[in-house]
Structure formats: C-alpha cells, structure tokens
Design a protein around this motif. Structure first.
Motif, short mmCIF file in Angstrom:
data_model
loop_
_atom_site.label_atom_id
_atom_site.label_comp_id
_atom_site.label_asym_id
_atom_site.label_seq_id
_atom_site.Cartn_x
_atom_site.Cartn_y
_atom_site.Cartn_z
N UNK A 54 9.47 -1.38 -5.08
CA UNK A 54 10.49 -0.46 -5.55
C UNK A 54 9.90 0.89 -5.97
N UNK A 55 8.72 0.86 -6.61
CA UNK A 55 8.11 2.10 -7.11
C UNK A 55 7.64 2.99 -5.97
N UNK A 56 6.96 2.40 -5.00
CA UNK A 56 6.37 3.18 -3.91
C UNK A 56 7.24 3.20 -2.66
N UNK A 57 8.40 2.54 -2.71
CA UNK A 57 9.34 2.54 -1.59
C UNK A 57 8.68 2.00 -0.31
N UNK A 58 8.00 0.86 -0.48
CA UNK A 58 7.36 0.17 0.63
C UNK A 58 8.03 -1.19 0.77
N UNK A 59 8.37 -1.61 1.97
CA UNK A 59 9.00 -2.93 2.12
C UNK A 59 8.15 -4.04 1.49
N UNK A 60 8.81 -4.95 0.84
CA UNK A 60 8.10 -6.03 0.16
C UNK A 60 7.33 -6.89 1.15
N UNK A 61 7.91 -7.15 2.31
CA UNK A 61 7.21 -7.97 3.31
C UNK A 61 5.93 -7.29 3.80
N UNK A 62 5.95 -5.95 3.90
CA UNK A 62 4.75 -5.22 4.31
C UNK A 62 3.65 -5.38 3.28
N UNK A 63 4.01 -5.26 2.00
CA UNK A 63 3.01 -5.43 0.95
C UNK A 63 2.44 -6.84 0.94
N UNK A 64 3.32 -7.85 1.10
CA UNK A 64 2.84 -9.24 1.09
C UNK A 64 1.91 -9.51 2.27
N UNK A 65 2.24 -8.94 3.45
CA UNK A 65 1.35 -9.13 4.61
C UNK A 65 -0.02 -8.53 4.36
N UNK A 66 -0.07 -7.39 3.71
CA UNK A 66 -1.36 -6.76 3.45
C UNK A 66 -2.10 -7.47 2.33
N UNK A 67 -1.38 -7.97 1.35
CA UNK A 67 -2.03 -8.69 0.26
C UNK A 67 -2.59 -10.04 0.72
N UNK A 68 -1.93 -10.68 1.65
CA UNK A 68 -2.37 -12.00 2.13
C UNK A 68 -3.30 -11.92 3.33
N UNK A 69 -3.63 -10.71 3.76
CA UNK A 69 -4.58 -10.56 4.84
C UNK A 69 -4.01 -10.73 6.22
N UNK A 70 -2.71 -10.74 6.37
CA UNK A 70 -2.12 -10.89 7.70
C UNK A 70 -2.29 -9.63 8.54
N UNK A 71 -2.43 -8.46 7.89
CA UNK A 71 -2.67 -7.19 8.59
C UNK A 71 -3.54 -6.34 7.68
N UNK A 72 -4.31 -5.42 8.23
CA UNK A 72 -5.19 -4.60 7.40
C UNK A 72 -4.40 -3.69 6.47
N UNK A 73 -5.03 -3.33 5.36
CA UNK A 73 -4.37 -2.45 4.39
C UNK A 73 -4.14 -1.08 5.01
N UNK A 74 -5.13 -0.57 5.71
CA UNK A 74 -5.00 0.74 6.37
C UNK A 74 -4.83 0.49 7.86
N UNK A 75 -3.70 0.87 8.38
CA UNK A 75 -3.41 0.67 9.80
C UNK A 75 -2.81 1.94 10.36
N UNK A 76 -2.90 2.10 11.66
CA UNK A 76 -2.39 3.30 12.34
C UNK A 76 -1.38 2.90 13.40
N UNK A 77 -0.53 3.86 13.74
CA UNK A 77 0.43 3.64 14.81
C UNK A 77 -0.18 3.99 16.15
N UNK A 78 0.39 3.49 17.19
CA UNK A 78 -0.04 3.84 18.52
C UNK A 78 -1.28 3.08 18.95
N UNK A 79 -1.85 3.46 20.09
CA UNK A 79 -3.03 2.77 20.61
C UNK A 79 -4.26 3.03 19.74
N UNK A 80 -5.25 2.20 19.88
CA UNK A 80 -6.48 2.32 19.10
C UNK A 80 -7.26 3.54 19.59
N UNK A 81 -7.76 4.38 18.67
CA UNK A 81 -8.54 5.55 19.09
C UNK A 81 -9.80 5.15 19.85
#
Length: 500
Positions: A54-81
C-alpha cells in the motif's frame, strides 16, 4: 422483464471491466529503486508485505514473489541485454575516465568499442557485424542515466599540459609580490573587489557562428541555411572588476582609416581601436589603457592603485605600458600561460555568455533583414545589444572572479579537475644523462686546452598516454570475477580490446 434486467447487468459489468482494462495502460507503475526499498524494509521487519504494497503502490503478489525468491528483486523488461550489468559498468567507468583526461568518447567510438568487445568475445548477439545500432545506444543511455551527451570544449596541448604545481607556484609568486614593498597596499587591493580588474580579448565572427539544426520537410535531401560567407571577425577587448562594473568594450577594426562611422547604432562610450589585421597589438593596448581604462576607473571614483590582470600576450607587456602603469597606479600582473580556462574571469563567465548572446542577436537581425549580412559597418549596432543583454545579468563578473578564486582570494580552491588531462603527458629525459661518453681504444687522448665534443642531450619527448592510463586504471578497479562473467571463457585484459 427479469431476463432484460439480467442482460442489462451483464452489459454494465462488461463495460466496467473494459474501463478497468483501459486504465492499466502501463506494464509497471513503479521504479526499481522503490522495489528495492520496499523489499529491504519488509525483510528488516519494519513493515509487512501488505503495508509495503500500500505504501509503495506495488502489487502484493509482486512483493511476495521477490521476497520468496521466485523472481529477482531487480528485473528489467524486454529481452536480456547483450552486455551484462557489470560489463556496462565497466564501459561507464571507462567513458568517465577518458572524459576526465580530455579524451571524451563520441557515440561512434562507443559503438566501435562494443564491437571490438563482441569480436573478441565471440558471443551471440542480434547486431549486424557485431556493431550495435541506435536502438541499443538509446537503451544504453536509459540504463545508465549518469551518461549524457555534451558538447566538448576544445583543449589544446598547451592547456592540457598545465599542472597543479604550476598554478600553485603562480599563486605563491603572486601573493608574495602583492604583499611585498613593491606594491603599495597590496593586501588591501586583494580584499577589495572593486580594485581588482581583468581584461581579455576575443574574436566575434561576422557570420555569427556555425549553422544549427533547422526545421525542414521530411525526406528532403538538400537543406540550406543562409549565412555570411565573410570569414572575418572583429576583436573585442572587454574589462570588468569583481563587483560587476564593466568598462565599455573596445572594438578593434582591421583598417588604417575609416570611411564610415564604426560606432553607428552603438553607444558613443564604446572605444574604437585600429590595427592592420584587426588584432590587438602593443600600441592599441596602450591607447586603451591610457585613454579608456584609467579615465573610466577614475570616473567611478575607485581608489588607486588598482590591480589589472592580463594574459601573457606580448601586446600587454611593452616597456611603454609598464612605465605608464607605474606612474598611474596600475599594478599590471600576468596570469599564467595557457590557463585562461581555469583562472581567467573574463573567459570563465563573460565571454561564454557574451558569445551566446551575440549568436542570438545575429539570428534576430537576419530574420528581420532578409538577405542582409553583418559587416564591419553595422557590427557595432548588433553587438551593443548582445553586450547590453550580457552585462545586465546579475553577478556575472562576481561569478567569474569567484570561479577563478581571485576574489575572494582563495588559492587552494581552484578547480583541479580541469587539470586532470595534464596527468597523461609525461616528459622523458635522456637515460644516464650524466654518464661519460665512451671512446674507442684507438682514439687519441685528449689534448691540453681542447675538449671532447659532448653528445647533445636527447630532446624531451611528450607522449600521450591518455587511453592507456584510463584503461589500466579501470582494469585495476574491476575484480576478476566481473570480467565478462558469461558462459564464454575469460578473455584477455581490457587494454588489448582497444587499439590505441
């Protein structure tokens, strides 16, 4: 009737879903730094995942995925550089290092550097001939916002070789002279900005400068911009003190006599000089000093003696000028050679602003005088507008003296970053200079009264080591595990990837 209500409710629900779908126009409405901060606070126990969402206006599911290691904390859109984050950090450090030593890299040089890296590494990439295109370049700047395109200032070899010790020595000699018995009240002069003056000359092209980008139909092959073909310029001598007092400028024309009024349309307080080529010489400078500088300072009721700082041009240091200054209370002191970009107040603020104002007024004049050109006849009428606009701005002279650390006088605060290019020039003396020359065994001994001819000392050579220094310094700051941390085997050091 009931079926009609159910149908209307279904249509209303479908329309509301479509409206909600249209509101989600962006894939992500938060920054990566916000995600990192939210995850760190949740892991530190400062707030729950729901509160962080609620404070940072980030979806709760996104935060839980990053906290549980399902996806990296820092991620980018599009193809990998193509280049990893560590590799791009290397490139950024290299760009900054080359810029500090006066060898700023252009867009093309950056792309060719990446091409050499990919040629050496032989990794897969979508580029043609391993050369990145404009899309990669724009994405690189977006991923590295600290890198921006700037227009570089021309830096000659003489200026690049000015060292910190050279400026420190000048300040030591200057302070010793101003506080000696040779100068009456030297310390008082240094503490009074109204008594510290700086003068300098600069050329103003009649054409106004280089052509700029213009609006034109898309696809047009030939784009022209009307300009003056005359390559001549008028030399302007400007002078100011540290308290925003400007003397009227002197305009130096390349004529022995005038068949027109050179100050037509300009204030009559402007001073006119003449020389065979339009450049300043010792006679023109003396006339300005005796007939314009001293009377103008006296009209302002400024206490004498005053300090006048000039560059070391031969026109400023004639015997006639030195005798006049000594008799009239003018302390004439030369700034160190090739250092006007560091401690010359007129260069630091006045001329930079004045030339920009000059180009604008030339364009305005051409827009109202279609087909006309700026000539020696109407130069003063256009230049006076640029001069008035520039000198009307507040603190322009005070900022110049402050940037040059001349008032307030602070010799330890000059900009040492501008002297970084001097670190890439080194002078090599001839090895074993004091070593005696060897002789052949069959050579006759030296006769009394004669001397053996000594070999001339090898001339000092100046080597430019900019690229090597920057790359070697960069290579030393990067750990071994960051060197192309990809599935490819480790390649050679960075200094081999750039052809110097």
């Amino acid at each position: 009737m009931c079926a009609l209500k159910i149908y209307d409710s279904f249509v209303f629900t479908a329309n509301m879903n479509m409206l909600r779908a249209k509101k989600r126009s962006s894939f992500r409405d938060y920054e990566q730094a916000t995600v990192v901060e939210a995850v760190s606070k949740v892991r530190a126990g400062k707030m729950s995942a729901r509160q962080a969402s609620r404070t940072y206006k980030i979806p709760k599911t996104t935060l839980l995925d990053k906290l549980r290691g399902r996806c990296p904390v820092v991620s980018t859109q599009g193809p990998k550089p193509v280049l990893s984050a560590a590799e791009e950090t290397q490139l950024v450090d290299w760009i900054f290092g080359m810029n500090r030593v006066g060898y700023g890299q252009t867009r093309r040089e950056l792309l060719l550097t990446v091409k050499k890296i990919l040629d050496e590494d032989e990794r897969e990439n979508p580029f043609t001939n391993n050369t990145p295109g404009p899309h990669w370049y724009r994405a690189f700047l977006k991923r590295n916002p600290a890198v921006v395109e700037r227009v570089g200032e021309a830096l000659g070899k003489e200026r690049a070789m000015v060292t910190v010790r050279r400026l420190e020595k000048w300040f030591e000699d200057f302070h010793a002279y101003m506080t000696s018995e040779e100068v009456d009240g030297g310390e008082e002069i240094l503490s009074n900005g109204a008594r510290i003056f700086n003068c300098d000359e600069s050329g103003f092209p009649l054409g106004g400068g280089k052509a700029e980008k213009v609006l034109a139909p898309k696809g047009t092959k030939n784009i022209y911009q009307f300009s003056n073909s005359d390559k001549h310029q008028i030399t302007v001598l400007a002078c100011m003190n540290a308290c925003d007092f400007f003397l009227e400028p002197m305009l130096i024309y390349p004529n022995s006599r005038f068949r027109y009024n050179p100050l037509e349309g300009a204030p009559q307080e402007f001073f006119v000089g003449r020389s065979s080529n339009g450049w300043i010489n010792s006679q023109v400078f003396f006339e300005w000093l005796a007939n314009h500088f001293v009377p103008s300072v006296k009209r302002q009721q400024i206490e004498f003696p005053v300090l006048l700082l000039v560059d070391g041009h031969s026109s400023h240091i004639s015997l006639e000028t030195a005798e006049f200054c000594q008799k009239n209370g003018v302390v004439l002191y030369c700034l160190p050679a090739h250092s006007s970009h560091i401690i010359q107040p007129c260069d630091l603020t006045l001329f930079r602003s004045l030339k920009g104002s000059w180009r604008r007024h030339v364009k305005e004049w051409k827009s109202t005088n279609i087909g006309g050109n700026i000539t020696k006849i109407n130069f003063a009428s256009v230049f006076c507008k640029a001069w008035g606009e520039c000198t009307a701005s507040t603190d322009i002279s005070a900022k110049g003296f402050r940037a040059a650390v001349l008032f307030p006088y602070n010799p330890l605060a000059f900009d040492r970053e501008k002297l970084a290019p001097s670190t890439v020039f080194r002078q090599q003396d001839a090895p074993n200079r004091n070593q005696q020359p060897t002789h052949r065994e069959d050579q006759s001994p030296e006769r009394p009264g004669t001397s053996q001819p000594q070999p001339a000392p090898a001339a000092r050579t100046v080597e430019t080591e900019a690229a090597k220094l920057a790359l070697c310094t960069l290579e030393g700051t990067i750990s071994e595990e960051k060197k192309w941390a990809e599935k490819q085997p480790r390649t050679r050091p960075l200094r081999h990837l750039w052809t110097l």
